[in-house]
Design an enzyme around this catalytic site. Structure first.
Site: not given
Ligand code: BGC
Length: 757
Positions: A289-290
């Site tokens: 994820d980011w």
């Protein structure tokens, strides 16, 4: 295209050499291997690096790195993917650098959060889940994929398949609700819709099942928070939709921000290597994820960036979204012998394979046709598809004295509420490519479908300004100046339609709430209008279940209209005027009050489930609130009435290798045609682990004319009775079961059967 020639030649040589030896290897695998054999370690690690585009940041921007460095990195083959680059012109620009200026010319895979539509916006996923209509959901994903692909994108970060039981969590709007069976069916439909049957079709995109895993179980519904759950919950509730997505052929997974029982999901070997790539034999790739690789440092799980890169790659995260730690630290980790290059090769193989499947090596610009972009985006066909989806997503919560549907003429109507004329909120959260002010408002919809007198007041005014990452609510919390005007206007009207709820950005990522009330001054407005006119139709717009007990007690008609996307106002008007008979059913329980949360239909019975005596307190309950929800999972009304009768099973026992047929009669006993979603639940009465009081196992939809009856039939097999047992196996245990059929999880006919040894 000098570079493509280099690897094409190598490919030819490898293929010829391999032809006699590895006939089992697929053509794509061979192409991947031959390309891999040409790559330097740095180029391999480059494929594992994903950069954000230069606008539309969907998370906190990293400090180190600016646009100029990113372009240079593209040229150096240090980037395998980009996100948040969109539009054929922009995508072509970055793709051209990667393909024509890097040594090997490996095309980028372009990712984007196509969560519920692209330019043409569908209802938020939670709303779509309320349709229980898998065909419509698949079609909606198809429309989203077509528009995104026509805009240069070849990979969506969807479907989000996180099960959640906590309405405080803002991201419930992005999922399919609280139930893992419904969630699994919807996960499959979305994967089919996004990916189609051929990934290289320029109107499909690769899908991504996220967030692996357990993100929706954040403690207290606070986004990014710790998750601490047992393996039974993990296997029974959380993993099934992910596994369903895998079985449907989803090409990528995204891991998650949360830690799970002390191990961050991004560095979690048990999740990514043991379960996903081991037990399930997933052959696609996993993107972080980011910045989640970096976030293992504040989690207290990694010492620094190098340690984080080591832990993430070892655990099976193949691509680094915006942490830069793979790029900066993996080369040294390999050279120092801490990370085996075989791990890197495995990750790169997975990534390259998806690029081949997307057809990017045949034509890196296949998603970059400006003509197609113009033709596909916003087409009339797409508008019709999202309108159809929006209508099917609406849930009728209350309709006393058949106040709805409204007559199409002769009525003097007051339309009140901050969201009544709002053209932005209905787009909901997570619709980055759509422009503000592009949804059809309720006001516009109502004007279009009837000839009644219509006057409008906001009542509670929207706060001026555009929504942003910091200003989440535009619903006024202080300005009461519009309330009096609205009340005065409502006083002598035949009907008052009030459109209240959450602003579009009041749910979604980072938007957890501790209250589930109508935000701002809306409750005050509702009560003030009610004082002068009780003939109110409340239209709710929201991204999560709300606690609207007062409204349920007092307001005669309530319509759950979520955030329905571009065609919102048209869909709502068609329902209010009876052009469409609503048939949505709640995919998530609505509580009476926030203190009941997490509240869900498939709870465990406990050792003290019932009131032992009227004045005794020693049972599982609250002293200030009932255990009952306001509206249960599976609930939703229609303009007609449905009756259930005659529940039967084909026998008293089910053999392990046999099947049990369950039938019931469904009758439309009302006076208009309507569609009903028939639901089948089971209860495993005794197990090696305690089992829920009900579990959804099947459902089907039936359109019946007034007076018409149908025999609804379901087949149960041993497969449907399996769960994660005390032996940590996925099995069905012999014994007694209940089976229930009906139109809502709280109102069911029931009978019993036994699963034999
Ligand atoms: C979200 C993901 C999303 C990613 C890229 C993150 O903040 O958790 O769901 O795909 O950003 O935008």
């Amino acid at each position: 295209m000098k570079n493509s020639i280099i690897w094409a030649a190598a490919l030819f040589m490898t293929l010829s050499a391999r032809a006699q030896t590895t006939s089992a290897m697929s053509d794509t695998d061979q192409k991947v291997d031959s390309l891999l054999s040409l790559m330097t370690l740095e180029e391999k690690i480059g494929q594992m690096n994903q950069y954000n585009g230069f606008w539309n940041v969907t998370g906190p921007a990293p400090q180190d790195g600016d646009a100029a460095d990113k372009y240079e990195d593209l040229k150096q083959g240090r980037v395998g993917s980009m996100l948040n680059v969109r539009g054929v012109e922009e995508v072509r620009k970055v793709q051209k650098i990667a393909v024509e200026e890097s040594r090997l010319g490996i095309p980028l895979i372009i990712g984007f959060d196509v969560i519920h539509g692209y330019k043409t916006v569908s209802p938020i996923p939670l709303a779509e889940a309320a349709s229980w209509n898998l065909e419509a959901i698949e079609r909606s994903a198809q429309v989203a994929a077509a528009e995104a692909a026509a805009s240069g994108i070849n990979w969506t970060f969807a479907p989000m398949v996180d099960i959640s039981r906590d309405a405080r969590w803002g991201r419930v709007m992005e999922g399919a609700g609280e139930d893992s069976y419904l969630g699994s069916q919807i996960a499959r439909a979305r994967v089919r819709g996004f990916q189609g049957s051929d990934l290289s079709d320029p109107l499909t995109v690769a899908a991504c099942a996220k967030h692996f895993a357990a993100y929706g179980f954040a403690i207290a519904g606070k986004d990014y928070n710790t998750v601490d759950i047992g393996t039974a919950t993990l296997y029974n509730e959380i993993l099934p939709p992910f596994q369903a997505a895998k079985e449907e052929g989803v090409r990528t997974f995204m891991n998650a921000f949360n830690d799970l029982n002390g191990i961050p999901a991004t560095g979690n070997t048990f999740l990514q290597r043991d379960i996903l790539k081991g037990d399930w034999q997933f052959e696609g790739f996993v993107v972080s994820d980011w910045g989640s690789i970096n976030e293992m440092i504040p989690h207290g799980y990694a010492r620094d960036g190098k340690d984080a890169a080591y832990k993430a790659v070892t655990a099976g995260s193949d691509m680094d979204m915006e942490s830069y730690h793979y790029l900066n630290h993996l080369p040294a980790l390999v050279k120092e012998g801490k990370v085996d290059e075989a791990l890197i090769d495995d990750a790169v193989r997975r990534i390259l394979k998806v690029k081949f499947e997307l057809g990017l090596f045949d034509d890196p610009y296949r998603y970059c046709d400006p003509e197609r972009e113009k033709e596909v985006i916003g087409s009339e066909e797409h508008q019709q598809a999202v309108l159809d989806m929006a209508k099917k997503s609406i849930v009728l919560l209350k309709n006393e004295n058949k106040l709805l549907p409204l007559k199409k003429e002769g009525l003097d109507i007051a339309l009140i509420g901050p969201l009544a004329a709002d053209k932005t909120s209905p787009l909901g959260s997570w619709r980055i490519a759509a422009d503000d002010e592009t949804a059809i408002s309720v006001l516009e919809g109502l004007q279009q479908y009837a000839d009644n007198e219509l006057t409008h007041e906001q009542g509670v005014k929207l706060v001026e300004g555009q929504p942003s990452f910091t200003m989440e609510t535009r619903i006024n919390t202080t300005d009461r100046t519009g309330i009096e005007e609205a009340v005065a206007m409502a006083r002598d009207k035949d009907v008052v339609i009030m459109v209240l709820g959450e602003h579009g950005f009041q749910s979604g990522e980072g938007r957890s709430r501790t209250s589930l009330d109508l935000p701002g001054l809306q409750q005050e407005l509702l009560e003030a209008v009610y004082e002068v006119n009780k003939n109110i139709v409340l239209v709710l717009m929201n991204g999560r279940p709300l606690a609207i007990e007062w409204a349920d007690e007092n307001i005669p008609a309530i319509v759950e209209a979520w955030h329905l996307g571009t065609q919102s106002g048209n869909a709502i008007a068609q329902v209010l005027y009876g052009d469409h008979n609503p048939n949505g059913k709640l995919p998530m329980t609505f509580p009476k009050s926030v203190g009941q949360v997490p509240i869900y239909y498939n709870y465990k019975n406990t050792g003290r489930p019932e009131i032992p005596a009227p004045d005794l307190v020693f049972w599982s309950h609250y002293i200030d609130e009932s255990n009952e929800p306001l509206y249960p999972f599976g609930y939703g009304l229609s303009y007609t009435d449905f009756e259930y009768s005659n529940l039967k099973t084909s026998g008293a026992t089910m053999a392990r290798d046999g099947a049990l047929n369950v039938t019931a009669t469904l009758t439309n006993s009302g006076d208009v045609a309507g569609t009903e979603t028939v639901q089948l639940y089971i209860r495993d009465l005794t197990g090696s682990r305690t089992r829920p009081v009900k579990e959804l196992k099947k459902f089907s939809q039936h359109m019946l004319q007034p007076g018409e009856s149908v025999t609804v039939s379901f087949e149960l097999t041993e497969e449907d009775l399996k769960f994660y047992t005390a032996n940590n196996t996925w099995e069905a245990e012999a014994g007694d079961f209940k089976v229930f059929v009906g139109g809502s999880s709280d109102k069911l006919l029931e009978t019993e059967f036994t699963l034999s040894e």
